[in-house]
Design a protein around this motif. Sequence first.
Motif, mmCIF file in Angstrom:
data_model
loop_
_atom_site.group_PDB
_atom_site.id
_atom_site.type_symbol
_atom_site.label_atom_id
_atom_site.label_comp_id
_atom_site.label_asym_id
_atom_site.label_seq_id
_atom_site.Cartn_x
_atom_site.Cartn_y
_atom_site.Cartn_z
ATOM 1 N N TRP A 229 42.977 64.690 71.643
ATOM 2 C CA TRP A 229 43.449 66.072 71.512
ATOM 3 C C TRP A 229 44.591 66.350 72.474
ATOM 4 C CZ3 TRP A 229 43.540 69.470 75.570
ATOM 5 C CH2 TRP A 229 42.775 69.151 76.691
ATOM 6 N N ARG A 230 44.545 65.705 73.665
ATOM 7 C CA ARG A 230 45.621 65.901 74.632
ATOM 8 C C ARG A 230 46.911 65.253 74.145
ATOM 9 N NH1 ARG A 230 46.917 69.544 78.414
ATOM 10 N NH2 ARG A 230 48.386 68.643 79.912
ATOM 11 N N GLN A 231 46.811 64.100 73.513
ATOM 12 C CA GLN A 231 47.993 63.453 72.951
ATOM 13 C C GLN A 231 48.601 64.307 71.840
ATOM 14 O OE1 GLN A 231 47.410 59.346 71.834
ATOM 15 N NE2 GLN A 231 45.944 58.992 73.501
ATOM 16 N N PHE A 232 47.720 64.922 71.044
ATOM 17 C CA PHE A 232 48.230 65.767 69.951
ATOM 18 C C PHE A 232 48.966 66.988 70.499
ATOM 19 C CE2 PHE A 232 47.689 69.350 67.037
ATOM 20 C CZ PHE A 232 48.237 68.822 65.878
ATOM 21 N N VAL A 233 48.376 67.639 71.504
ATOM 22 C CA VAL A 233 48.963 68.863 72.046
ATOM 23 C C VAL A 233 50.226 68.581 72.864
ATOM 24 C CG1 VAL A 233 48.544 70.796 73.615
ATOM 25 C CG2 VAL A 233 46.751 70.070 72.039
ATOM 26 N N SER A 234 50.221 67.495 73.626
ATOM 27 C CA SER A 234 51.319 67.228 74.560
ATOM 28 C C SER A 234 52.413 66.337 73.980
ATOM 29 C CB SER A 234 50.774 66.581 75.837
ATOM 30 O OG SER A 234 49.835 67.412 76.464
ATOM 31 N N ILE A 235 52.106 65.552 72.940
ATOM 32 C CA ILE A 235 53.098 64.617 72.402
ATOM 33 C C ILE A 235 53.424 64.935 70.947
ATOM 34 C CG2 ILE A 235 53.587 62.193 71.918
ATOM 35 C CD1 ILE A 235 51.698 61.432 74.176
ATOM 36 N N THR A 236 52.406 64.888 70.092
ATOM 37 C CA THR A 236 52.644 64.992 68.647
ATOM 38 C C THR A 236 53.252 66.333 68.268
ATOM 39 O OG1 THR A 236 50.763 63.526 68.259
ATOM 40 C CG2 THR A 236 51.583 64.804 66.385
ATOM 41 N N LEU A 237 52.596 67.410 68.654
ATOM 42 C CA LEU A 237 53.046 68.735 68.231
ATOM 43 C C LEU A 237 54.415 69.108 68.800
ATOM 44 C CD1 LEU A 237 52.026 70.940 66.392
ATOM 45 C CD2 LEU A 237 50.967 72.046 68.359
ATOM 46 N N MET A 239 56.923 67.149 69.776
ATOM 47 C CA MET A 239 57.997 66.306 69.251
ATOM 48 C C MET A 239 58.198 66.493 67.751
ATOM 49 S SD MET A 239 57.672 62.806 71.482
ATOM 50 C CE MET A 239 59.396 62.400 71.130
ATOM 51 N N ALA A 240 57.162 66.954 67.052
ATOM 52 C CA ALA A 240 57.304 67.230 65.614
ATOM 53 C C ALA A 240 57.718 68.665 65.336
ATOM 54 C CB ALA A 240 55.992 66.927 64.899
ATOM 55 N N LEU A 241 57.738 69.515 66.375
ATOM 56 C CA LEU A 241 58.035 70.941 66.181
ATOM 57 C C LEU A 241 59.406 71.191 65.557
ATOM 58 C CD1 LEU A 241 57.074 73.833 66.496
ATOM 59 C CD2 LEU A 241 57.965 73.817 68.845
ATOM 60 N N PRO A 242 60.491 70.506 65.949
ATOM 61 C CA PRO A 242 61.778 70.751 65.278
ATOM 62 C C PRO A 242 61.739 70.488 63.774
ATOM 63 C CG PRO A 242 62.123 69.566 67.323
ATOM 64 C CD PRO A 242 60.644 69.587 67.088
ATOM 65 N N VAL A 319 64.978 74.586 70.676
ATOM 66 C CA VAL A 319 63.794 73.737 70.689
ATOM 67 C C VAL A 319 64.194 72.263 70.702
ATOM 68 C CG1 VAL A 319 61.763 73.033 69.343
ATOM 69 C CG2 VAL A 319 62.348 75.455 69.565
ATOM 70 N N LYS A 320 65.227 71.894 69.938
ATOM 71 C CA LYS A 320 65.676 70.505 69.879
ATOM 72 C C LYS A 320 66.278 70.050 71.187
ATOM 73 C CE LYS A 320 67.952 69.172 66.287
ATOM 74 N NZ LYS A 320 68.966 69.140 65.214
ATOM 75 N N SER A 321 66.894 70.961 71.939
ATOM 76 C CA SER A 321 67.556 70.587 73.189
ATOM 77 C C SER A 321 66.595 70.454 74.371
ATOM 78 C CB SER A 321 68.642 71.618 73.532
ATOM 79 O OG SER A 321 68.076 72.905 73.739
#
Length: 322
Positions: A229-237, A239-242, A319-321
């Motif tokens: 869950w920490r990987q999802f919140v801190s990495i996946t979400l 970096m996929a947000l843009p 967000v991208k920057s």
Amino acid sequence: MTETSHSLVDKAAVSAARGTPERLAARVRGLSDRAIAWIFITPAIVLLLAINIFPLIWAVYLSFTNYRANRPNAAVETVGLRNYERVLTDPDIWAAMQTTAHFVFWTIVFQTIIGFTLAYLIDRKFRGHAFWTTVILIPMMLSPAVVGNFWRFLYQPQIGLFNYIVSFFTGIPPSSFEMLGSVPLSPWAIVIVDTWMWTPYVMLICLAGLRSIPDYIYEAAEVDRAPAWRQFVSITLPMALPFIMLAVLFRGIENFKMFDMVMLLTGGGPGSTTEVASITLKRQAFESWLTGRSSAFAIILFVAVFGLANIYVKALNKVKSR
């Protein structure tokens, strides 16, 4: 003139004729790649500008007049900002805008949540993920006309499969409610259809975002013993947000001008419950023949969508920057 002179003249003409293509080829070889690219794309750019810019300028001009398309020979008078004033003070138009906002908001919410969830599951690369990806993409490959007629059949109260599915889970008799003929249910019927059709599109964009995340970041997180869950919140979400925001932008613009799906399913009814802005614009332009006023309405819609999209793109760039 002697025969020798004639022969010399003919040879000179042939030599000049042969030299012309060679000189042209030499000139082309002397051009840079950028210049050659502009030579090829300039006609296309000019054509696209003519197709897009001229109708826009013509619509802006008509929005300041009382022109009616069913009376092309009538005298055209300039009315100033009267058309814009009537559009902005028309309660029916504001009701259509409210219906459009409802439709855009809920379709984006459902498509984003479901699309990202599907992308996240497919990114796990389980057995048969390629097959299920193809199956999920099928609704997006169909035309709106096919989808609209298909769902009209599913929504039929007597024989429609959708009512029987709802009845199975709720216990309500299938013939006791009608999705397309009910005032409270018809807007949600359109939301369901659009979500079913375009969620795969959002899934593809989100999947591209998930596949762009380097594996070494997850490997470093596992070394640090970070839970899933920490990987999802801190990495996946993050970096996929843009990519998620990009999908929201595309679907928001498309849904704001939605016409064919609503027209096929409900025609704006019952009453004016599902009459979105595009249908109101069509009625004013081609049923009431208020060409000047409908042009003003179209310009207002264009400015609203362009302005909101511009603000959203600036937020996306921030967000991208990061």
